[in-house]
Design an enzyme around this catalytic site. Structure first.
Site, PDB file in Angstrom:
ATOM      1  N   GLU A 163      -2.052   5.049   3.320  1.00 22.26           N
ATOM      2  CA  GLU A 163      -1.964   3.431   3.049  1.00 22.26           C
ATOM      3  C   GLU A 163      -3.285   3.442   2.660  1.00 22.26           C
ATOM      4  O   GLU A 163      -3.454   2.398   1.834  1.00 22.26           O
ATOM      5  CB  GLU A 163      -1.166   2.753   3.812  1.00 22.26           C
ATOM      6  CG  GLU A 163       0.129   3.066   4.169  1.00 22.26           C
ATOM      7  CD  GLU A 163       0.759   3.973   4.844  1.00 22.26           C
ATOM      8  OE1 GLU A 163      -0.025   4.888   5.587  1.00 22.26           O
ATOM      9  OE2 GLU A 163       2.176   4.204   4.930  1.00 22.26           O
ATOM     10  N   HIS A 216       7.130   4.561  12.514  1.00 24.60           N
ATOM     11  CA  HIS A 216       7.196   5.791  11.464  1.00 24.60           C
ATOM     12  C   HIS A 216       6.056   6.180  10.900  1.00 24.60           C
ATOM     13  O   HIS A 216       6.194   7.148   9.730  1.00 24.60           O
ATOM     14  CB  HIS A 216       8.133   4.849  10.278  1.00 24.60           C
ATOM     15  CG  HIS A 216       7.269   3.731   9.903  1.00 24.60           C
ATOM     16  ND1 HIS A 216       6.321   3.982   8.722  1.00 24.60           N
ATOM     17  CD2 HIS A 216       7.372   2.408  10.067  1.00 24.60           C
ATOM     18  CE1 HIS A 216       5.851   2.907   8.439  1.00 24.60           C
ATOM     19  NE2 HIS A 216       6.477   1.967   9.096  1.00 24.60           N
ATOM     20  N   ARG A 260       2.935   8.197   9.350  1.00 29.23           N
ATOM     21  CA  ARG A 260       2.865   9.472   9.044  1.00 29.23           C
ATOM     22  C   ARG A 260       1.764  10.387   9.802  1.00 29.23           C
ATOM     23  O   ARG A 260       1.889  11.237  10.088  1.00 29.23           O
ATOM     24  CB  ARG A 260       2.374   9.818   7.447  1.00 29.23           C
ATOM     25  CG  ARG A 260       3.626   9.898   6.642  1.00 29.23           C
ATOM     26  CD  ARG A 260       3.264   9.752   5.023  1.00 29.23           C
ATOM     27  NE  ARG A 260       4.614   9.461   4.182  1.00 29.23           N
ATOM     28  CZ  ARG A 260       5.233  10.401   3.617  1.00 29.23           C
ATOM     29  NH1 ARG A 260       4.979  11.577   3.788  1.00 29.23           N
ATOM     30  NH2 ARG A 260       6.488   9.918   2.941  1.00 29.23           N
ATOM     31  N   ASP A 275       0.680  -1.127   0.015  1.00 28.51           N
ATOM     32  CA  ASP A 275      -0.053   0.036  -0.083  1.00 28.51           C
ATOM     33  C   ASP A 275       0.835   1.311  -0.132  1.00 28.51           C
ATOM     34  O   ASP A 275       0.319   2.454   0.400  1.00 28.51           O
ATOM     35  CB  ASP A 275      -0.886  -0.139   1.153  1.00 28.51           C
ATOM     36  CG  ASP A 275      -0.304  -0.400   2.502  1.00 28.51           C
ATOM     37  OD1 ASP A 275       1.232  -0.045   2.686  1.00 28.51           O
ATOM     38  OD2 ASP A 275      -0.765  -0.816   3.532  1.00 28.51           O
ATOM     39  N   GLU A 304      -0.559  -8.902  -1.225  1.00 30.72           N
ATOM     40  CA  GLU A 304      -1.130  -8.409   0.125  1.00 30.72           C
ATOM     41  C   GLU A 304      -2.484  -7.540  -0.108  1.00 30.72           C
ATOM     42  O   GLU A 304      -2.394  -6.422   0.399  1.00 30.72           O
ATOM     43  CB  GLU A 304       0.079  -7.623   0.916  1.00 30.72           C
ATOM     44  CG  GLU A 304      -0.202  -7.421   2.235  1.00 30.72           C
ATOM     45  CD  GLU A 304       1.015  -6.589   3.085  1.00 30.72           C
ATOM     46  OE1 GLU A 304       0.739  -5.345   2.790  1.00 30.72           O
ATOM     47  OE2 GLU A 304       1.766  -7.358   3.714  1.00 30.72           O
ATOM     48  N   HIS A 352      13.979   4.787  12.106  1.00 29.37           N
ATOM     49  CA  HIS A 352      13.405   5.009  10.643  1.00 29.37           C
ATOM     50  C   HIS A 352      14.259   6.248  10.170  1.00 29.37           C
ATOM     51  O   HIS A 352      14.370   7.017  10.606  1.00 29.37           O
ATOM     52  CB  HIS A 352      11.954   5.098  10.688  1.00 29.37           C
ATOM     53  CG  HIS A 352      11.489   4.884   9.207  1.00 29.37           C
ATOM     54  ND1 HIS A 352      11.644   5.763   8.279  1.00 29.37           N
ATOM     55  CD2 HIS A 352      10.912   3.842   8.474  1.00 29.37           C
ATOM     56  CE1 HIS A 352      11.013   5.661   6.949  1.00 29.37           C
ATOM     57  NE2 HIS A 352      10.676   4.205   7.137  1.00 29.37           N
TER      58      HIS A 352
HETATM   59  C1  UD1 Z   1       7.043   4.547   3.411  1.00 26.17           C
HETATM   60  C2  UD1 Z   1       5.530   4.184   2.999  1.00 26.17           C
HETATM   61  C3  UD1 Z   1       4.796   3.455   4.156  1.00 26.17           C
HETATM   62  C4  UD1 Z   1       5.751   2.290   4.583  1.00 26.17           C
HETATM   63  C5  UD1 Z   1       6.996   2.850   4.986  1.00 26.17           C
HETATM   64  C6  UD1 Z   1       7.806   1.629   5.468  1.00 26.17           C
HETATM   65  C7  UD1 Z   1       4.146   5.745   1.505  1.00 26.17           C
HETATM   66  C8  UD1 Z   1       3.137   6.584   1.436  1.00 26.17           C
HETATM   67  N1  UD1 Z   1       4.703   5.398   2.508  1.00 26.17           N
HETATM   68  O1  UD1 Z   1       7.037   5.589   4.240  1.00 26.17           O
HETATM   69  O2  UD1 Z   1       3.731   2.938   3.467  1.00 26.17           O
HETATM   70  O3  UD1 Z   1       4.972   1.683   5.651  1.00 26.17           O
HETATM   71  O4  UD1 Z   1       7.716   3.397   3.708  1.00 26.17           O
HETATM   72  O5  UD1 Z   1       9.330   2.033   5.971  1.00 26.17           O
HETATM   73  O6  UD1 Z   1       4.658   5.145   0.507  1.00 26.17           O
HETATM   74  N2  UD1 Z   1      14.696   7.858   3.706  1.00 26.17           N
HETATM   75  C9  UD1 Z   1      15.962   7.855   3.584  1.00 26.17           C
HETATM   76  N3  UD1 Z   1      16.354   6.582   3.213  1.00 26.17           N
HETATM   77  C10 UD1 Z   1      15.693   5.604   3.115  1.00 26.17           C
HETATM   78  C11 UD1 Z   1      14.412   5.821   3.411  1.00 26.17           C
HETATM   79  C12 UD1 Z   1      13.759   6.784   3.487  1.00 26.17           C
HETATM   80  O7  UD1 Z   1      16.724   8.799   3.846  1.00 26.17           O
HETATM   81  O8  UD1 Z   1      16.180   4.693   2.740  1.00 26.17           O
HETATM   82  C13 UD1 Z   1      14.109   9.205   4.274  1.00 26.17           C
HETATM   83  C14 UD1 Z   1      14.036  10.522   2.973  1.00 26.17           C
HETATM   84  O9  UD1 Z   1      14.179  11.507   3.619  1.00 26.17           O
HETATM   85  C15 UD1 Z   1      12.455  10.239   2.430  1.00 26.17           C
HETATM   86  C16 UD1 Z   1      11.560  10.042   3.749  1.00 26.17           C
HETATM   87  O10 UD1 Z   1      12.568   9.269   4.579  1.00 26.17           O
HETATM   88  O11 UD1 Z   1      12.301  11.383   1.745  1.00 26.17           O
HETATM   89  C17 UD1 Z   1      10.513   9.572   3.479  1.00 26.17           C
HETATM   90  O12 UD1 Z   1      10.354   8.165   2.783  1.00 26.17           O
HETATM   91  P1  UD1 Z   1       9.013   7.823   1.980  1.00 26.17           P
HETATM   92  O13 UD1 Z   1       9.063   6.512   1.427  1.00 26.17           O
HETATM   93  O14 UD1 Z   1       8.471   8.922   1.512  1.00 26.17           O
HETATM   94  O15 UD1 Z   1       8.137   7.691   3.230  1.00 26.17           O
HETATM   95  P2  UD1 Z   1       7.984   6.661   4.700  1.00 26.17           P
HETATM   96  O16 UD1 Z   1       7.675   7.287   5.815  1.00 26.17           O
HETATM   97  O17 UD1 Z   1       9.477   5.959   4.714  1.00 26.17           O
HETATM   98  N1  UDP Z   2      12.985  -3.961   9.610  1.00 24.37           N
HETATM   99  C1  UDP Z   2      14.200  -4.192   9.372  1.00 24.37           C
HETATM  100  N2  UDP Z   2      15.128  -3.460   9.992  1.00 24.37           N
HETATM  101  C2  UDP Z   2      14.848  -2.430  10.840  1.00 24.37           C
HETATM  102  C3  UDP Z   2      13.422  -2.433  11.173  1.00 24.37           C
HETATM  103  C4  UDP Z   2      12.601  -3.263  10.464  1.00 24.37           C
HETATM  104  O1  UDP Z   2      14.676  -5.079   8.516  1.00 24.37           O
HETATM  105  O2  UDP Z   2      15.728  -1.924  11.405  1.00 24.37           O
HETATM  106  C5  UDP Z   2      11.842  -4.917   8.833  1.00 24.37           C
HETATM  107  C6  UDP Z   2      10.764  -5.728   9.739  1.00 24.37           C
HETATM  108  O3  UDP Z   2      11.260  -7.026  10.158  1.00 24.37           O
HETATM  109  C7  UDP Z   2       9.660  -5.963   8.765  1.00 24.37           C
HETATM  110  C8  UDP Z   2       9.884  -4.791   7.746  1.00 24.37           C
HETATM  111  O4  UDP Z   2      11.070  -4.106   8.178  1.00 24.37           O
HETATM  112  O5  UDP Z   2       9.683  -6.803   7.976  1.00 24.37           O
HETATM  113  C9  UDP Z   2       8.839  -3.642   8.264  1.00 24.37           C
HETATM  114  O6  UDP Z   2       9.381  -2.217   7.698  1.00 24.37           O
HETATM  115  P1  UDP Z   2       8.517  -0.869   8.054  1.00 24.37           P
HETATM  116  O7  UDP Z   2       8.042  -1.034   9.433  1.00 24.37           O
HETATM  117  O8  UDP Z   2       9.537   0.061   7.613  1.00 24.37           O
HETATM  118  O9  UDP Z   2       7.129  -0.881   7.231  1.00 24.37           O
HETATM  119  P2  UDP Z   2       5.482  -1.477   7.260  1.00 24.37           P
HETATM  120  O10 UDP Z   2       5.672  -2.887   7.429  1.00 24.37           O
HETATM  121  O11 UDP Z   2       5.094  -0.514   8.531  1.00 24.37           O
HETATM  122  O12 UDP Z   2       4.960  -0.966   6.052  1.00 24.37           O
END
Ligand code: UD1
Ligand code: UDP
Length: 374
Positions: A131, A213, A215, A95, A117, A245
């Site tokens: 989501e 994490h 939003r 999602d 999923e 995160h």
């Molecule tokens: C995203 C997904 C959320 C998912 C989550 C898993 C959407 C709307 N959100 O949220 O559904 O649960 O990922 O973790 O699709 N960033 C880094 N390096 C990384 C990853 C993120 O620097 O490897 C930082 C960047 O500044 C980036 C920000 O995190 O712009 C947000 O990343 P984004 O994927 O937009 O949102 P998440 O909160 O990670």
């Molecule tokens: N996870 C990981 N390293 C971490 C934290 C989480 O590998 O430091 C794994 C966790 O086991 C799970 C997935 O990341 O499989 C969950 O990701 P996240 O919580 O970012 O996203 P969500 O599942 O809420 O979309």
């Protein structure tokens, strides 16, 4: 049959890795892996773990990105790949912005979409945000809905999706988790690395593993979570570890409010094998993550969910997860209850695994093959 898999965030990569492996085992499938790079380092970490080298990398991430800019970049950069490679199916997961944008891009090119999923619902468009909207939007353009549970299948039927377009497969996260725990057990080098990396764990204390994490919790929600953790950290029998995160809207409040707390270990996100090992060492898990709600029960770890709603009510129904929201008093009460009541703790750590048997990916690939290349 040509199948293009598209994913871009950490959880999608973990949940798609076993699907990619199962597709590669089939002689009748030509599989191509496109990553959007919605996450950069957290995605690359998973790709290394599962030895996946992408065929295409859209490299869309920018610091503190907006949802729309990610969506727009994915549409623009994925379209030429669809136009030239002409897949029979595009597979998306979950999602995120990546999954919805990729599904829409496929639909606009008249390519069939498989949604891994499918059918998770809270019924509340604001929780989790965005989501709940993303997965509903994806469902509209999906041809094959891979529901992880019977409840997810019923949710799709209730929205009018045809019965013969839905398959109950289990969640592929259990495939990934089992693969990882087996690989961890066979890897002595990893065992000794883990021993060193986690040498700070005090075996005489109860270990609470935290992640967060979402939003919809930015701002007040995270302030509350930090307050609750600071209160819990005052217990002398507790140690808290929190891999933070990389989203700056999470890191700001968490490091700002807990960075100087000596009883709370704030660490960088862990590679999946290390994180699975840490979950296995923890006494309980406090999280708002979707994937961790699915993994923790399989590892017999009670999980308290810092959200008001969950699209994964199966774990709550069988008593291995509990919603505590983001109110500091409720979080503290939920944790205290489990730490101080051995009976309740044992009941929650009973090992019920409502999310699958580790064969979800094989079922998805079998269904795709049945659909054929027509
Ligand atoms: C995203 C997904 C959320 C998912 C989550 C898993 C959407 C709307 N959100 O949220 O559904 O649960 O990922 O973790 O699709 N960033 C880094 N390096 C990384 C990853 C993120 O620097 O490897 C930082 C960047 O500044 C980036 C920000 O995190 O712009 C947000 O990343 P984004 O994927 O937009 O949102 P998440 O909160 O990670
Ligand atoms: N996870 C990981 N390293 C971490 C934290 C989480 O590998 O430091 C794994 C966790 O086991 C799970 C997935 O990341 O499989 C969950 O990701 P996240 O919580 O970012 O996203 P969500 O599942 O809420 O979309």
């Amino acid at each position: 049959m040509k199948v293009l898999t598209v994913f871009g965030t950490r959880p999608e990569a973990i949940k798609m890795a076993p699907v990619v492996a199962a597709l590669r085992e089939s002689a009748s499938v030509s599989v191509r892996v496109c990553v959007t790079g919605q996450h950069r380092s957290m995605l690359d970490s998973v790709l290394r773990t599962f030895a996946i080298v992408p065929d295409d990398d859209l490299d869309v991430m920018s610091p503190d990105q907006s949802l729309s800019e990610v969506f727009a970049r994915i549409l623009a950069r994925l379209d030429p790949i669809l136009a030239t490679w002409k897949p029979d199916f595009v597979l998306v997961q979950g999602d995120t912005v990546t999954s919805t944008a990729a599904a829409l891009a496929a639909f606009y090119r008249r390519v069939r979409v498989g949604h891994v999923e499918a059918g998770l619902r809270t019924g509340d468009m604001n929780s989790p945000w965005p989501e709940e909207a993303n997965r509903r939007l994806t469902a509209v353009v999906t041809d094959r809905h891979y529901a992880p549970t019977e409840r997810a299948r019923r949710a799709l039927l209730a929205e009018g999706y045809p019965e013969d377009a839905i398959r109950v497969t289990g969640n592929t996260v259990i495939d990934a988790l089992l693969r990882c725990t087996e690989a961890n057990a066979r890897d002595p080098a990893l065992q000794s690395r883990l021993q060193m990396d986690f040498d700070w764990i005090d075996p005489h204390k109860r270990l609470i593993l935290v992640t967060g994490h979402r939003r919809e919790s930015f701002g007040g929600g995270f302030d509350n979570i930090c307050k609750a953790l600071a209160t819990l950290a005052r217990r002398p029998d507790v140690q808290i570890v929190y891999p933070v995160h990389l989203n700056p809207n999470v890191r700001g409040p968490v490091f700002g409010q807990l960075g100087n707390n000596e009883s709370i270990r704030l660490i960088e996100p862990l590679d999946y094998p290390e994180f699975v090992a840490l979950m296995s060492r923890a006494d309980l898990i406090l999280t708002d993550s979707g994937g961790i709600q699915e993994e923790a029960p399989a590892l017999r770890k009670p999980v308290l969910v810092m959200r008001d709603t969950s699209e994964r009510p199966e774990a709550i129904d069988v008593g291995v997860a509990r919603l505590v929201g983001t109110d500091p008093a409720a979080i503290v009460a939920g944790v205290t209850d489990l730490l101080d009541d051995a009976g309740r703790y044992a009941a929650m750590a009973n090992g019920a695994t409502p999310y699958g048997d580790g064969r979800a990916s094989a079922r998805i690939v079998a269904d795709l093959l049945e659909c054929g290349s027509s």
